[in-house]
Write an enzyme that holds these catalytic residues in place. Sequence first.
Site, PDB file in Angstrom:
ATOM      1  CD  GLU A  48      -2.501   1.152   2.790  1.00 37.59           C
ATOM      2  OE1 GLU A  48      -3.534   1.824   2.907  1.00 37.59           O
ATOM      3  OE2 GLU A  48      -2.024   0.456   3.716  1.00 37.59           O
ATOM      4  CE  LYS A 121      -7.368   1.443   3.978  1.00 31.61           C
ATOM      5  NZ  LYS A 121      -6.024   1.791   4.520  1.00 31.61           N
ATOM      6  CB  CYS A 158      -4.421  -1.462   4.573  1.00 35.65           C
ATOM      7  SG  CYS A 158      -3.426  -1.577   6.093  1.00 35.65           S
TER       8      CYS A 158
END
Length: 288
Positions: A48, A121, A158
């Site tokens: 990331e 995200k 993540c």
Amino acid sequence: MPSPHASRLTVAAVQAALSDDTAQNIARMSDFVCDAASRGAGVVLIPELFEGHYFPAGQGEDHFKRARPAQGHPTIAEFAQLAGKLGVVVPIPFFEQSGPCYYNSVAIADADGRILGIYRKSHIPDGTGYQEKYYFRPGDTGFKAWQTRVGTIGVGICWDQWFPEAARAMALAGAEVLFYPTAIGSEPVEPHHGLRGTKDPWQRAMIGHAVTNVVGVVAANRTGSEGLITFYGHSFIADQRGDKLAELDAETEGVITATFDLDFLRSERASWGFFRDRRTDLYGPLVG
């Protein structure tokens, strides 16, 4: 939808300590992608926000200057070209600016170099050392399955990896292997946990997704220390049983690979019956 491609898919995860020198990071990640491709990888996952330091560890308005639009982004263009040259799929993490909004995003480069689209995200953390809500708007793309030339994959980022709903949504869309680019390490508010910190539950959460969706899972993390955080590495690849097929330790930089038989995964997925026996009529509280 089942992939029409060859059944066997080799996947790779890259783990590295990253500097705040973008050119150096890009060069190193390019070398790792080439290494993975030489080992037969069809999909290569890099960490990331790999272009620089993990800047969301604190708040600073100057960091917004790191963001760029997806269209014309030089890093995306460079890795898309590399993906096409090597014939591999590369999810490309980047800090995206879209008008007045900012996102933590991944561009999906197919094995022919085409960009299939963007995932933003969805789950944005906010805590000491991980102050992402200051920078990133929650993603609006939804969870997707990307039909690439080598297979159908899902990509979260993540904090997304902790949420079973995200993994299930990608599996329902047809994803056969889930990929999670990551930047996670020590918890500054709980230093007594030491370097291990949340490493074990972090892996267990994703391994749970592998088992309950009968898919492969790949996680690529950073290593090394950056200010408040020591990233705990332990990038890994797990199969549908939850067995780890490959894993790096806390400090080693490099590439790990593993191979999945996608036809076998499809057969196992049907045999387990998780998707047959779902009770969507009872799941209303999940969206409350």
